[in-house]
Design an enzyme around this catalytic site. Structure first.
Site, short mmCIF file in Angstrom:
data_model
loop_
_atom_site.label_atom_id
_atom_site.label_comp_id
_atom_site.label_asym_id
_atom_site.label_seq_id
_atom_site.Cartn_x
_atom_site.Cartn_y
_atom_site.Cartn_z
N CYS A 2 67.46 36.40 42.62
CA CYS A 2 67.40 34.97 42.35
C CYS A 2 66.39 34.37 43.31
O CYS A 2 65.97 35.00 44.27
CB CYS A 2 68.76 34.34 42.58
SG CYS A 2 70.05 35.07 41.59
N ARG A 27 61.62 35.35 39.83
CA ARG A 27 62.74 36.10 40.40
C ARG A 27 63.99 36.06 39.52
O ARG A 27 64.95 36.78 39.74
CB ARG A 27 63.08 35.56 41.78
CG ARG A 27 61.94 35.62 42.76
CD ARG A 27 62.36 35.04 44.08
NE ARG A 27 63.34 35.87 44.74
CZ ARG A 27 63.05 36.90 45.52
NH1 ARG A 27 61.80 37.21 45.74
NH2 ARG A 27 64.00 37.61 46.09
N TRP A 74 69.19 34.85 38.27
CA TRP A 74 69.22 36.06 37.44
C TRP A 74 70.65 36.56 37.57
O TRP A 74 71.06 37.04 38.64
CB TRP A 74 68.22 37.08 37.97
CG TRP A 74 68.10 38.31 37.13
CD1 TRP A 74 67.28 38.48 36.05
CD2 TRP A 74 68.81 39.55 37.30
NE1 TRP A 74 67.44 39.75 35.54
CE2 TRP A 74 68.37 40.43 36.28
CE3 TRP A 74 69.77 40.00 38.20
CZ2 TRP A 74 68.85 41.73 36.15
CZ3 TRP A 74 70.25 41.30 38.07
CH2 TRP A 74 69.79 42.14 37.05
N ASN A 100 71.18 34.36 46.93
CA ASN A 100 70.50 35.46 46.24
C ASN A 100 71.11 36.75 46.75
O ASN A 100 71.15 36.98 47.95
CB ASN A 100 69.00 35.42 46.58
CG ASN A 100 68.28 36.69 46.15
OD1 ASN A 100 68.63 37.28 45.13
ND2 ASN A 100 67.30 37.09 46.93
N GLY A 101 71.58 37.59 45.84
CA GLY A 101 72.16 38.86 46.27
C GLY A 101 73.54 39.05 45.68
O GLY A 101 73.90 38.42 44.69
N GLU A 490 53.22 54.14 32.09
CA GLU A 490 53.00 52.74 32.48
C GLU A 490 52.70 51.87 31.26
O GLU A 490 53.22 50.76 31.14
CB GLU A 490 51.87 52.68 33.52
CG GLU A 490 51.47 51.29 33.99
CD GLU A 490 52.59 50.48 34.62
OE1 GLU A 490 53.67 51.03 34.89
OE2 GLU A 490 52.39 49.27 34.82
N LYS A 494 54.96 48.71 30.11
CA LYS A 494 54.42 47.36 29.94
C LYS A 494 54.80 46.81 28.57
O LYS A 494 55.23 45.66 28.44
CB LYS A 494 52.89 47.34 30.05
CG LYS A 494 52.27 47.52 31.40
CD LYS A 494 52.45 46.36 32.36
CE LYS A 494 53.74 46.47 33.11
NZ LYS A 494 53.73 47.19 34.36
N HIS A 513 57.55 69.60 21.52
CA HIS A 513 58.91 69.97 21.93
C HIS A 513 59.93 68.88 21.57
O HIS A 513 61.02 68.87 22.14
CB HIS A 513 58.95 70.26 23.42
CG HIS A 513 58.06 71.40 23.82
ND1 HIS A 513 58.30 72.70 23.45
CD2 HIS A 513 56.88 71.42 24.49
CE1 HIS A 513 57.34 73.48 23.92
NE2 HIS A 513 56.45 72.72 24.54
N LYS A 613 61.38 39.78 38.77
CA LYS A 613 60.24 40.40 39.44
C LYS A 613 60.69 41.37 40.52
O LYS A 613 60.14 42.46 40.66
CB LYS A 613 59.36 39.30 40.05
CG LYS A 613 58.13 39.81 40.77
CD LYS A 613 57.08 40.23 39.79
CE LYS A 613 55.85 40.80 40.46
NZ LYS A 613 55.11 41.66 39.52
O1 M6R Z 1 58.50 45.33 43.85
P1 M6R Z 1 58.53 46.75 43.40
O2 M6R Z 1 57.17 47.35 43.24
O3 M6R Z 1 59.39 47.62 44.28
O4 M6R Z 1 59.20 46.73 41.98
C1 M6R Z 1 59.51 47.90 41.29
C2 M6R Z 1 59.84 47.62 39.86
O5 M6R Z 1 60.95 46.78 39.77
C3 M6R Z 1 58.66 46.97 39.12
O6 M6R Z 1 57.52 47.75 39.19
C4 M6R Z 1 59.03 46.74 37.65
O7 M6R Z 1 59.16 47.95 36.98
C5 M6R Z 1 57.96 45.85 37.01
N1 M6R Z 1 58.58 44.81 36.26
C6 M6R Z 1 57.04 46.60 36.14
O8 M6R Z 1 56.17 45.79 35.44
#
Ligand code: M6R
Length: 618
Positions: A2, A27, A74, A100-101, A490, A494, A513, A613
């Site tokens: 959060c 966040r 969140w 937050n937490g 990746e 995305k 496979h 995030k």
């Molecule tokens: O802040 P971090 O790099 O540790 O975050 C890791 C993942 O949570 C982050 O890369 C997440 O997968 C992203 N939303 C990817 O776009």
């Protein structure tokens, strides 16, 4: 997960808080709220939904005052609704908190408080803090927070105000980030720097187990949970507020994709000096890199994919065995890590709970831990034995892009650095660094061409039509080999994140496979088929897909007619560079494809559903 903010000063707290929350919304964004001290009372307004909903409500019912806290949520405990939104008040309406937490022992505390007559309005763990502080309050907010903190278990950052103590905010940090901003006759507290950057660049990072007493009359004092005062220095942030703005782009994600050449240019400019790689801030002695016998990379999500790319680079050049773990697995699987292991933790935010736990586990087992982080002073950066910063600037979009290529850049440089320390730099010598330095310009030109052609957005629109024509049955498969295999993962991540379409990444050799069973006319298969050692094998994969009516959308080397012919339906070209540098370029069309598909579907690109995030809870 959060976002928390607090303000005291001469401005209208609600305005500062709302602006700050708009920069913390990455966040969490399922509800938001403010609590402001107005005419001796705490006035709160909380709304389910994005911040815009709260803003609209505040326009209709303005709250004015100079002391306040705010929150963007969140959800962990309790569904997103107005009641579960923060701030939470104590039973008397005297204390307001934002949190937050996670409070792990909230059930037990809640029952004890309920027995004493405290009534809970929400289903959250956070509300417990408000009642607990209230039960400890004897006229001094700091003292009450300290006593309450001694009873709380979990990881959290919280800000607390009391209606009888205007011009004062007490904050506490235990494993979740918190910074204090120092202005002139005004102070701030927030989960992250962009929230307060417009007002001040002077900040103090709170450490784990620290409380802060912020008062207009007395300034800022920091204490340990034992109540002892700690003297701390403020640091000056170099980021500019414009870096936290969209700067004419429709979304942060698009802006951040286009920022990548600049970020890489900066990294290589700072780190390559006189034909050598320089990591000024790295506190791990070069001798350590000479001695290590293996390397473990630990990370989550996109950072994990950067780590996988790192494995290819490190092993190829340094010949040190490298393995890569998702942090959530590493921390619980009794990993074989010891003083001979270098553990590299990778994290944009530097606050990811699983990665942090992995770091601590590695240290406990005697390994040296090197962090690759973007956020200065983050927990992971501070707890590691050494840190290399990616200096990518604030990444706001939830879907990570520039942090990923910046992490790969650091892995490239680190590969060279370690190889040099160990005397294994041969085939990659000077040309390696010179080649790296050319990448930002090549990427920049490529992006300009993409912008002109607008092909990728057209492909996305086509997919959107196709998806609906097939009764939403289509999905994506990403295939690649060797150093671009992590890019397949990746690209799929995305797409999943921002378009909510099923997408899987696979090593192309694995197709036969299992995944080949998926191929008919429904899925779109993204094949990363640039000129490389495994190029012919990729072309064969493409043939196999086409023989089964699959739709192929391929990333191919510029000017490669053969690949284009074979891969038509759709092709996205990237300039030819040595294969070892190709991950920088190959990922860009994948980022753009995900972006434009998300846009074609009309989704909220920067704030995809259910995500946040920075994942500071387990
Ligand atoms: O802040 P971090 O790099 O540790 O975050 C890791 C993942 O949570 C982050 O890369 C997440 O997968 C992203 N939303 C990817 O776009």
């Amino acid at each position: 997960m959060c976002g928390v903010i607090g303000y005291i000063g001469y401005r209208n707290a609600t305005d500062v808080i709302l602006k700050g929350l708009s920069r913390l919304e990455y966040r969490g964004y399922d509800s938001a709220g403010v609590a402001v001290l107005a005419d001796g009372e705490i006035e709160t307004l909380k709304r389910q939904g994005k911040l815009a909903v709260l803003k609209e409500e505040l326009d209709k019912h303005p709250i004015r005052g100079n002391t306040g806290i705010g929150h963007t949520r969140w959800a962990t405990h309790g569904v997103p609704n107005d009641t579960n939104a923060h701030p939470h008040l104590d039973i008397h309406g005297c204390i307001a908190i934002v949190h937050n937490g996670i409070i792990e022992n909230y059930q037990e505390l809640k029952q004890a408080l309920q027995k004493k007559g405290y009534k809970f309005a929400s289903d959250t763990d956070s509300e417990t803090i408000a009642h607990l502080v209230s039960s400890e309050y004897k006229g001094d907010l700091l003292e009450a927070v300290k006593k309450a903190a001694a009873k709380l278990k979990g990881s959290f950052a919280a800000a607390v105000i009391h209606k009888g103590e205007p011009g004062r905010i007490v904050g506490i940090r235990l494993d979740s980030p918190m910074v204090v901003g120092l202005g002139t006759n005004e102070f701030f507290i927030a989960s992250d720097i962009p929230a307060i950057l417009e007002y001040t660049k002077n900040v103090i990072y709170l450490e784990n187990g620290e409380m802060v007493d912020i008062s207009l009359a007395k300034g800022v004092s920091i204490y340990g949970l034992d109540g002892k005062e700690r003297k701390k220095k403020a640091v000056t942030i170099k980021w500019d507020i414009s870096q936290a703005e969209k700067g004419g782009y429709k979304h942060f994600m698009l802006k951040e994709i286009f920022e990548q050449p600049t970020v890489l240019h900066k990294i290589f400019g700072e780190r390559i000096k006189k034909g050598n790689v320089v990591f000024d801030e790295l506190a791990i002695k070069p001798a350590v890199f000479k001695k290590i016998k293996n390397i473990a990379v630990v990370a989550c999500g996109t950072a994990y994919h950067a780590g996988l790319t790192g494995k290819y680079l490190l092993e190829k050049v340094t010949r040190i065995p490298v393995w890569v773990d998702q942090a959530s697995e590493f921390r619980y699987r009794d990993p074989i890590v010891n003083k001979d292991t270098l553990v590299i933790v990778v994290s944009q935010s530097g606050e990811t709970a699983d990665t942090l736990a992995g770091l601590r586990e590695a240290k406990r087992r005697g390994a040296k831990v090197l962090a690759i982080c973007n956020v200065l002073g983050s927990t992971i950066a501070r707890e590691a034995d050494g840190v290399i910063y990616t200096h990518a600037g604030p990444e706001i979009a939830v879907a990570s892009t520039k942090a990923y290529t910046a992490q790969i850049a650091i892995f490239q440089l680190l590969t060279y650095y370690i190889a040099k320390e160990r005397g294994t730099v041969k085939g990659v010598d000077k040309g390696f660094l010179q080649g790296l330095k050319k990448i930002p310009h090549i990427m920049d030109e490529m992006l300009k061409e993409y912008e002109k052609e607008n092909k990728i957005s057209y492909y996305a629109t086509k997919f959107h039509e196709y998806y609906h024509a097939r009764n939403n049955k289509s999905c994506f498969l990403y295939l690649a080999r060797n150093v671009n295999y992590p890019n397949a993962l990746e690209g799929a991540l995305k797409l999943k994140e921002i378009s909510y379409i099923c997408a899987e990444g696979y090593p192309a050799g694995e197709m036969k496979h299992g995944p080949i069973a998926l191929i008919d006319e429904n899925p779109w298969v993204v094949c990363l088929a640039i000129k490389s050692d495994t190029y012919d094998k990729m072309l064969s994969n493409i043939q196999e897909i086409k023989a089964r009516d699959g739709i192929v959308i391929a990333v191919v080397s510029k000017g490669d007619k053969l690949a284009k012919e074979k891969s038509i339906n759709y092709a996205m070209e990237v300039p030819v560079v040595p294969e070892i540098f190709s991950p920088f370029l190959v990922v860009v069309p994948l980022q753009l494809l995900a972006y434009y598909v998300g846009r074609a579907f009309g989704y909220d690109i920067d704030k995809p559903r259910n995500l946040a995030k920075s994942v500071t809870v387990e």
